[in-house]
Motif scaffolding. Sequence first.
Motif, PDB file in Angstrom:
ATOM      1  N   THR A 171      18.625 -33.586  20.397  1.00 12.66           N
ATOM      2  CA  THR A 171      17.769 -34.442  19.589  1.00 12.66           C
ATOM      3  C   THR A 171      17.236 -33.740  18.347  1.00 12.66           C
ATOM      4  N   HIS A 172      17.243 -32.410  18.342  1.00 13.18           N
ATOM      5  CA  HIS A 172      16.738 -31.675  17.184  1.00 13.18           C
ATOM      6  C   HIS A 172      17.860 -31.165  16.289  1.00 13.18           C
ATOM      7  N   VAL A 173      19.105 -31.464  16.647  1.00 12.06           N
ATOM      8  CA  VAL A 173      20.238 -31.153  15.784  1.00 12.06           C
ATOM      9  C   VAL A 173      20.436 -32.341  14.854  1.00 12.06           C
ATOM     10  N   SER A 174      20.551 -32.092  13.566  1.00  9.42           N
ATOM     11  CA  SER A 174      20.697 -33.188  12.606  1.00  9.42           C
ATOM     12  C   SER A 174      22.051 -33.867  12.777  1.00  9.42           C
ATOM     13  N   ARG A 175      22.142 -35.116  12.299  1.00  8.41           N
ATOM     14  CA  ARG A 175      23.394 -35.861  12.439  1.00  8.41           C
ATOM     15  C   ARG A 175      24.538 -35.128  11.747  1.00  8.41           C
ATOM     16  N   GLN A 176      24.296 -34.610  10.569  1.00 11.12           N
ATOM     17  CA  GLN A 176      25.231 -33.706   9.899  1.00 11.12           C
ATOM     18  C   GLN A 176      24.445 -32.433   9.590  1.00 11.12           C
ATOM     19  N   HIS A 177      24.556 -31.480  10.481  1.00 12.25           N
ATOM     20  CA  HIS A 177      23.671 -30.312  10.463  1.00 12.25           C
ATOM     21  C   HIS A 177      24.195 -29.186   9.559  1.00 12.25           C
ATOM     22  N   ASP A 191      24.352 -24.713   5.584  1.00  8.35           N
ATOM     23  CA  ASP A 191      23.405 -25.696   6.092  1.00  8.35           C
ATOM     24  C   ASP A 191      23.449 -26.944   5.205  1.00  8.35           C
ATOM     25  N   LEU A 192      23.445 -28.126   5.815  1.00  8.27           N
ATOM     26  CA  LEU A 192      23.540 -29.381   5.064  1.00  8.27           C
ATOM     27  C   LEU A 192      22.190 -30.083   4.965  1.00  8.27           C
ATOM     28  N   GLY A 193      21.161 -29.279   4.729  1.00  8.47           N
ATOM     29  CA  GLY A 193      19.823 -29.852   4.604  1.00  8.47           C
ATOM     30  C   GLY A 193      19.254 -30.315   5.920  1.00  8.47           C
ATOM     31  N   SER A 194      19.593 -29.588   7.008  1.00  5.11           N
ATOM     32  CA  SER A 194      19.135 -29.977   8.340  1.00  5.11           C
ATOM     33  C   SER A 194      17.616 -29.863   8.456  1.00  5.11           C
ATOM     34  N   SER A 195      17.071 -30.570   9.437  1.00  8.71           N
ATOM     35  CA  SER A 195      15.620 -30.558   9.637  1.00  8.71           C
ATOM     36  C   SER A 195      15.128 -29.237  10.222  1.00  8.71           C
ATOM     37  N   ASN A 196      15.932 -28.634  11.113  1.00 10.91           N
ATOM     38  CA  ASN A 196      15.459 -27.453  11.839  1.00 10.91           C
ATOM     39  C   ASN A 196      16.224 -26.179  11.522  1.00 10.91           C
ATOM     40  N   GLY A 197      17.104 -26.224  10.529  1.00  8.42           N
ATOM     41  CA  GLY A 197      17.680 -24.995  10.000  1.00  8.42           C
ATOM     42  C   GLY A 197      18.916 -24.470  10.707  1.00  8.42           C
ATOM     43  N   THR A 198      19.610 -23.589   9.971  1.00 10.07           N
ATOM     44  CA  THR A 198      20.791 -22.878  10.465  1.00 10.07           C
ATOM     45  C   THR A 198      20.510 -21.388  10.340  1.00 10.07           C
ATOM     46  N   PHE A 199      20.857 -20.628  11.380  1.00  9.12           N
ATOM     47  CA  PHE A 199      20.520 -19.209  11.423  1.00  9.12           C
ATOM     48  C   PHE A 199      21.756 -18.381  11.756  1.00  9.12           C
ATOM     49  N   VAL A 200      21.888 -17.223  11.108  1.00 13.50           N
ATOM     50  CA  VAL A 200      22.940 -16.263  11.408  1.00 13.50           C
ATOM     51  C   VAL A 200      22.268 -14.949  11.765  1.00 13.50           C
ATOM     52  N   ASN A 201      22.490 -14.501  12.989  1.00 10.67           N
ATOM     53  CA  ASN A 201      21.848 -13.277  13.485  1.00 10.67           C
ATOM     54  C   ASN A 201      20.336 -13.326  13.279  1.00 10.67           C
ATOM     55  N   ARG A 202      19.766 -14.499  13.622  1.00  8.34           N
ATOM     56  CA  ARG A 202      18.315 -14.744  13.615  1.00  8.34           C
ATOM     57  C   ARG A 202      17.729 -14.836  12.214  1.00  8.34           C
ATOM     58  N   LYS A 203      18.559 -14.905  11.186  1.00  7.00           N
ATOM     59  CA  LYS A 203      18.073 -15.043   9.818  1.00  7.00           C
ATOM     60  C   LYS A 203      18.466 -16.413   9.295  1.00  7.00           C
ATOM     61  N   PRO A 212      33.268 -12.245  13.267  1.00 12.69           N
ATOM     62  CA  PRO A 212      33.411 -12.268  14.728  1.00 12.69           C
ATOM     63  C   PRO A 212      32.286 -11.500  15.405  1.00 12.69           C
ATOM     64  N   GLY A 213      31.708 -12.111  16.435  1.00 12.25           N
ATOM     65  CA  GLY A 213      30.602 -11.487  17.154  1.00 12.25           C
ATOM     66  C   GLY A 213      29.237 -11.889  16.647  1.00 12.25           C
ATOM     67  N   ASP A 214      29.166 -12.523  15.457  1.00 12.98           N
ATOM     68  CA  ASP A 214      27.876 -12.948  14.918  1.00 12.98           C
ATOM     69  C   ASP A 214      27.282 -14.066  15.775  1.00 12.98           C
ATOM     70  N   GLU A 215      25.961 -14.094  15.808  1.00  8.94           N
ATOM     71  CA  GLU A 215      25.235 -15.149  16.509  1.00  8.94           C
ATOM     72  C   GLU A 215      24.859 -16.222  15.496  1.00  8.94           C
ATOM     73  N   VAL A 216      25.272 -17.452  15.775  1.00  5.82           N
ATOM     74  CA  VAL A 216      24.974 -18.585  14.898  1.00  5.82           C
ATOM     75  C   VAL A 216      24.113 -19.559  15.686  1.00  5.82           C
ATOM     76  N   ARG A 217      22.991 -19.972  15.078  1.00  7.03           N
ATOM     77  CA  ARG A 217      22.070 -20.860  15.791  1.00  7.03           C
ATOM     78  C   ARG A 217      21.794 -22.103  14.966  1.00  7.03           C
ATOM     79  N   PHE A 218      21.886 -23.249  15.626  1.00  7.46           N
ATOM     80  CA  PHE A 218      21.535 -24.532  15.035  1.00  7.46           C
ATOM     81  C   PHE A 218      20.344 -25.061  15.825  1.00  7.46           C
ATOM     82  N   ASP A 219      19.180 -25.063  15.195  1.00  5.87           N
ATOM     83  CA  ASP A 219      17.926 -25.361  15.881  1.00  5.87           C
ATOM     84  C   ASP A 219      17.768 -24.350  17.026  1.00  5.87           C
TER      85      ASP A 219
END
Length: 311
Positions: A171-177, A191-203, A212-219
């Motif tokens: 529910t917190h992932v944007s329709r086009q995140h 990031d496509l202007g998501s509400s809760n952001g896109t993160f790579v290695n916590r940034k 390869p091996g990077d951590e990617v977080r969507f909300d």
Amino acid sequence: MLKLQFKDQRKAAIWLVDARYAIGRDKSSDIVIDEEGVSGFHAELRVEDDDRVFLTDAGSINGTYVNGKQIKARTQLRANDVIRIHSVELLLVDPKEQLKAASAEDVATSLTPALQGLNVASSGGGLGGVPTGWVLRAKTGSLAGQAFAIPASGRAILGRSQNCDIIIPGTHVSRQHAELYFQSGKLHVKDLGSSNGTFVNRKKVDDSVVNPGDEVRFDTLVFQLEVPGGQASVTEDTGDATQFRPAVNVAAKPAKPSQPARPRPVAAAAASAAPSSQSPAPQAKASSSAGVMIAGVVVVLAVGALAYWLL
């Protein structure tokens, strides 16, 4: 989290991320079934806590069926139940059970029809030389362990909308995140202007290269980028790397030829080899001999003078 899948695969699977879904022939319905015999507003799905799903017929002409039986009241659904709306059947799927039954190769390609047919075990080039076999593997939440393949086109939209290439419920992932795309052999996440952001290695990022091996977080959903064989990267980008100056090779000056040592006299060598503490001894001996000689001369003179006087 459950999803609803058309058994004839006419449309993409629908992740049940919203609280209510209207099913019918009317174009304003959440799930449109444009078939004769389907009422404009045929049935309603309700999704409650703990993935509990309920189905209610909305007074349709031809009725709503679950596992071949017509329902008359609000009915709770369970995984693998088959819903029939006139002649169209939909299957309620639990991805966790689907994962247990799927092979390792199918796991990455069966999550959405947009990814069907991709060979995630291949690291060869895709369309236009784009690398294939790259996947995002979920590390947290209900998706943990699932792999989402990056399409061979090298570009994919990620979000909870059914029109996305990679569908991620939440529910917190944007329709086009966010968007994943290859550029110059490097994979980017934008990031496509998501509400809760896109993160790579916590940034938090707007557009970033991922390796390869990077951590990617969507909300709050965390993924890790994986490639076949675990290679570090497709190409090596040294544009931002520190460049080292080449070492200067300074020629060494030739050494002067050494002169052969001249032989030293034996006596001098012996004298120089003698300890310094014994050097005063020869001087003392010479002084003693001189004193004896003087005394002898004095005695001789005295005897001569006495003999002269006596004579």
